[in-house]
Design a protein around this motif. Sequence first.
Motif, PDB file in Angstrom:
ATOM      1  N   ASP A  56       0.906  -1.262   0.040  1.00 17.85           N
ATOM      2  CA  ASP A  56      -0.009   0.156   0.000  1.00 17.85           C
ATOM      3  C   ASP A  56       1.150   1.306   0.068  1.00 17.85           C
ATOM      4  OD1 ASP A  56      -2.320  -1.439  -0.025  1.00 17.85           O
ATOM      5  OD2 ASP A  56      -2.392  -1.552   2.066  1.00 17.85           O
ATOM      6  N   ASP A  59       2.097   1.594  -3.454  1.00 19.47           N
ATOM      7  CA  ASP A  59       1.177   2.233  -4.458  1.00 19.47           C
ATOM      8  C   ASP A  59       0.900   3.960  -4.240  1.00 19.47           C
ATOM      9  OD1 ASP A  59       0.343   0.058  -5.753  1.00 19.47           O
ATOM     10  OD2 ASP A  59      -1.535  -0.112  -4.350  1.00 19.47           O
ATOM     11  N   GLN A  60       0.825   4.055  -2.983  1.00 16.56           N
ATOM     12  CA  GLN A  60       0.787   5.513  -2.652  1.00 16.56           C
ATOM     13  C   GLN A  60       2.117   6.244  -3.015  1.00 16.56           C
ATOM     14  OE1 GLN A  60      -2.059   6.938  -1.705  1.00 16.56           O
ATOM     15  NE2 GLN A  60      -3.014   4.964  -1.475  1.00 16.56           N
ATOM     16  N   SER A  62       4.115   5.565  -5.487  1.00 18.71           N
ATOM     17  CA  SER A  62       4.095   5.486  -6.767  1.00 18.71           C
ATOM     18  C   SER A  62       3.424   6.677  -7.526  1.00 18.71           C
ATOM     19  CB  SER A  62       4.073   4.258  -7.513  1.00 18.71           C
ATOM     20  OG  SER A  62       4.778   3.356  -7.045  1.00 18.71           O
ATOM     21  N   LYS A  63       2.077   6.758  -6.689  1.00 13.79           N
ATOM     22  CA  LYS A  63       1.173   7.941  -7.034  1.00 13.79           C
ATOM     23  C   LYS A  63       1.705   9.522  -6.876  1.00 13.79           C
ATOM     24  CE  LYS A  63      -2.948   5.572  -6.150  1.00 13.79           C
ATOM     25  NZ  LYS A  63      -3.901   5.263  -5.078  1.00 13.79           N
ATOM     26  N   GLN A  64       2.677   9.320  -5.913  1.00 13.68           N
ATOM     27  CA  GLN A  64       3.424  10.641  -5.620  1.00 13.68           C
ATOM     28  C   GLN A  64       4.487  11.042  -6.166  1.00 13.68           C
ATOM     29  OE1 GLN A  64       4.275  10.937  -1.283  1.00 13.68           O
ATOM     30  NE2 GLN A  64       2.392  10.454  -0.699  1.00 13.68           N
ATOM     31  N   ARG A  67       6.937   5.593 -10.716  1.00 12.94           N
ATOM     32  CA  ARG A  67       7.217   4.403 -10.342  1.00 12.94           C
ATOM     33  C   ARG A  67       8.215   4.201  -9.319  1.00 12.94           C
ATOM     34  NH1 ARG A  67       7.778  -1.005 -10.889  1.00 12.94           N
ATOM     35  NH2 ARG A  67       9.827  -0.766 -11.162  1.00 12.94           N
TER      36      ARG A  67
END
Length: 163
Positions: A56, A59-60, A62-64, A67
């Motif tokens: 998790d 994921d977070q 990578s959003k910020q 990759r």
Amino acid sequence: MKPVFAAKTHDHAACVADALGEAETLCQARGVKLTPLRRAVLELVWDSHRPVGAYDILDQLSKQRGRVAPPTVYRTLDFLLANGLVHRIESLNAFVGCSVGPDVPHSGSFLICTDCGRAAELNDNRIAAAVNLTLQGSGFRPDRHTIEVAGRCADCAAGPEAE
Ligand SMILES: [Zn+2]
Ligand SMILES: [Zn+2]
Ligand SMILES: [Zn+2]
């Protein structure tokens, strides 16, 4: 004993600010760097009082920042663990911010609410002391204690009508 879970509605931004401020001070005192990545991961762990899994966080993150490779996240979590800024909840394979303070020697004892998923850290050395006492004369040398108590927090135990 006073309630160990944060009130359902509380100023969580203050929890995060405190945690990041303490981390900053600690890293300075220890001569290690709280790099932007380490800070970002610590902030994600502190996103709530629910333990969060490495994927998790990945994921977070990578959003910020585009990759991010899994080993980067694991290395960063290892740094935070080694410095006592976060704990690993073994039974959930997830991470939670330390609320006792890395300068206080403790090994992480947790209450975990199976309803809302929050974890609360116990700051009580009597548990570790009791284990050590039990082990006296056994020849066993404990390196760390992992105490995780599953149940329901006072809010969840009171039920929805209490809201
Ligand atoms: Zn909070
Ligand atoms: Zn702690
Ligand atoms: Zn709960």
